[in-house]
Design a protein around this motif. Structure first.
Motif, PDB file in Angstrom:
ATOM      1  N   ASP A  19      20.181   8.356 102.726  1.00 47.07           N
ATOM      2  CA  ASP A  19      19.156   8.630 103.732  1.00 47.07           C
ATOM      3  C   ASP A  19      19.641   9.498 104.884  1.00 47.07           C
ATOM      4  O   ASP A  19      18.849   9.891 105.745  1.00 47.07           O
ATOM      5  CB  ASP A  19      18.611   7.310 104.299  1.00 47.07           C
ATOM      6  N   PRO A  21      20.470  12.787 106.607  1.00 42.14           N
ATOM      7  CA  PRO A  21      20.153  14.196 106.354  1.00 42.14           C
ATOM      8  C   PRO A  21      21.380  15.100 106.391  1.00 42.14           C
ATOM      9  O   PRO A  21      22.384  14.793 107.045  1.00 42.14           O
ATOM     10  CB  PRO A  21      19.183  14.551 107.496  1.00 42.14           C
ATOM     11  N   GLU A  22      21.269  16.188 105.688  1.00 42.80           N
ATOM     12  CA  GLU A  22      22.319  17.213 105.666  1.00 42.80           C
ATOM     13  C   GLU A  22      22.577  17.718 107.080  1.00 42.80           C
ATOM     14  O   GLU A  22      21.655  17.954 107.861  1.00 42.80           O
ATOM     15  CB  GLU A  22      21.869  18.374 104.777  1.00 42.80           C
ATOM     16  N   GLY A  23      23.864  17.868 107.402  1.00 42.18           N
ATOM     17  CA  GLY A  23      24.247  18.487 108.666  1.00 42.18           C
ATOM     18  C   GLY A  23      24.422  17.536 109.833  1.00 42.18           C
ATOM     19  O   GLY A  23      24.826  17.961 110.924  1.00 42.18           O
ATOM     20  N   TRP A  24      24.143  16.247 109.639  1.00 43.81           N
ATOM     21  CA  TRP A  24      24.271  15.312 110.746  1.00 43.81           C
ATOM     22  C   TRP A  24      25.726  14.947 111.019  1.00 43.81           C
ATOM     23  O   TRP A  24      26.561  14.907 110.112  1.00 43.81           O
ATOM     24  CB  TRP A  24      23.488  14.034 110.450  1.00 43.81           C
ATOM     25  N   VAL A  40      29.028   9.669 100.017  1.00 44.76           N
ATOM     26  CA  VAL A  40      28.520  10.995 100.359  1.00 44.76           C
ATOM     27  C   VAL A  40      29.337  12.032  99.600  1.00 44.76           C
ATOM     28  O   VAL A  40      30.535  12.198  99.874  1.00 44.76           O
ATOM     29  CB  VAL A  40      28.587  11.262 101.872  1.00 44.76           C
ATOM     30  N   GLN A  43      30.072  17.882  98.424  1.00 49.24           N
ATOM     31  CA  GLN A  43      29.238  19.073  98.581  1.00 49.24           C
ATOM     32  C   GLN A  43      28.163  18.898  99.646  1.00 49.24           C
ATOM     33  O   GLN A  43      27.530  19.873 100.050  1.00 49.24           O
ATOM     34  CB  GLN A  43      28.588  19.473  97.246  1.00 49.24           C
ATOM     35  N   ARG A  44      27.953  17.669 100.111  1.00 54.20           N
ATOM     36  CA  ARG A  44      27.002  17.429 101.189  1.00 54.20           C
ATOM     37  C   ARG A  44      27.700  17.573 102.536  1.00 54.20           C
ATOM     38  O   ARG A  44      28.803  17.074 102.733  1.00 54.20           O
ATOM     39  CB  ARG A  44      26.380  16.030 101.087  1.00 54.20           C
ATOM     40  N   GLU A  45      27.052  18.269 103.449  1.00 54.83           N
ATOM     41  CA  GLU A  45      27.648  18.495 104.769  1.00 54.83           C
ATOM     42  C   GLU A  45      27.193  17.389 105.725  1.00 54.83           C
ATOM     43  O   GLU A  45      26.220  17.520 106.461  1.00 54.83           O
ATOM     44  CB  GLU A  45      27.252  19.868 105.321  1.00 54.83           C
ATOM     45  N   VAL A  46      27.922  16.295 105.692  1.00 62.04           N
ATOM     46  CA  VAL A  46      27.741  15.203 106.646  1.00 62.04           C
ATOM     47  C   VAL A  46      29.104  14.945 107.268  1.00 62.04           C
ATOM     48  O   VAL A  46      30.082  14.713 106.562  1.00 62.04           O
ATOM     49  CB  VAL A  46      27.213  13.922 105.962  1.00 62.04           C
ATOM     50  N   ARG A  81      37.980  14.836 105.155  1.00 63.33           N
ATOM     51  CA  ARG A  81      37.238  15.878 104.460  1.00 63.33           C
ATOM     52  C   ARG A  81      37.756  17.244 104.885  1.00 63.33           C
ATOM     53  O   ARG A  81      38.386  17.392 105.934  1.00 63.33           O
ATOM     54  CB  ARG A  81      35.741  15.755 104.773  1.00 63.33           C
ATOM     55  N   ASP A 102      24.391  12.575 115.995  1.00 62.05           N
ATOM     56  CA  ASP A 102      23.027  12.472 115.482  1.00 62.05           C
ATOM     57  C   ASP A 102      22.667  11.033 115.134  1.00 62.05           C
ATOM     58  O   ASP A 102      21.510  10.625 115.227  1.00 62.05           O
ATOM     59  CB  ASP A 102      22.857  13.344 114.229  1.00 62.05           C
TER      60      ASP A 102
END
Length: 218
Positions: A19, A21-24, A40, A43-46, A81, A102
């Motif tokens: 849940d 979101p990308e970039g948070w 996560v 490849q996801r930017e969290v 990361r 965020d």
């Protein structure tokens, strides 16, 4: 009160991870929330933040691959990361207090229907009187979600009309994830968003001391 199992701890953490979101930029509190980093994909930017000065926390290391110099605020071993940074604690808390997070995901002892959070003390006389960084996180993050078991070990409710334990933050919680449900904290109280497989709304509501509403109704 006796609660059925519902989601496992890993499944709870994975639900939260899905849940975000990308970039948070997200702080993960001590305890159960630290599991979220394991779910996560790279490849996801969290960007996960730990208050001891790590920006870019990765999943837990494999057994035997721990680096004693890499730990989170709960002193658990972590990985980094790509692009991670290590900063001083003053800079880390400037991120928190400056409103740059965020989201913060905290554990909890109690969450009230108005979003109050109690997560640092149960008021026992033998407990250390130290709230740590939880108060800063509860007040400084743009959003606060809580990840916790639906009831305490003795079966008492954790989703309540009003917290009876010392407060960490006033009105800060907007969503709660438990082993039984995903519940939003709305202006009119707790609103059910999702149930764990095999768990009914009535069962969830019976393990709370505050009303449980459904979206668009009562």
């Amino acid at each position: 009160m006796t609660a059925p199992d519902g989601w496992s701890r890993d499944e709870m953490a994975a639900r939260v991870a899905a849940d975000i979101p990308e970039g948070w930029v997200v702080n993960l509190g001590i305890g159960l929330p630290t599991l979220i980093a394991n779910f996560v994909p790279v490849q996801r930017e969290v960007m996960f933040h730990s208050e001891n000065g790590v920006i870019g926390v990765g999943p837990a290391p494999e057994p035997g691959d721990e680096d004693p110099w890499l730990i989170n605020a709960g002193k658990q071993p972590i990985t980094l990361r790509q692009g991670a940074s290590i900063v001083g604690q003053s800079d880390s808390f400037a991120i928190i207090r400056g409103g740059h997070l965020d989201l913060c995901v905290l554990g909890g002892y109690q969450v009230a229907a108005n979003g109050d959070l109690a997560n640092w003390s149960t008021g026992r006389p033998d407990e250390a009187p130290a709230v740590g960084g939880a108060m800063d996180l509860g007040a400084g993050a743009k959003r606060v979600w809580v990840l916790m078991e639906h009831v305490a070990r003795d079966g008492t409710a954790r989703l309540v009309r009003r917290c009876s334990y010392p407060l960490t933050a006033y009105g800060s919680v907007s969503r709660v994830y438990t082993n039984l449900a995903v519940i939003d904290v709305a202006p009119n109280g707790f609103v059910l968003r999702a149930c764990a497989p095999g768990i009914t709304r009535d069962r969830i509501a019976s393990l709370m001391t505050a009303p449980l509403l459904v979206e668009g109704g009562s």
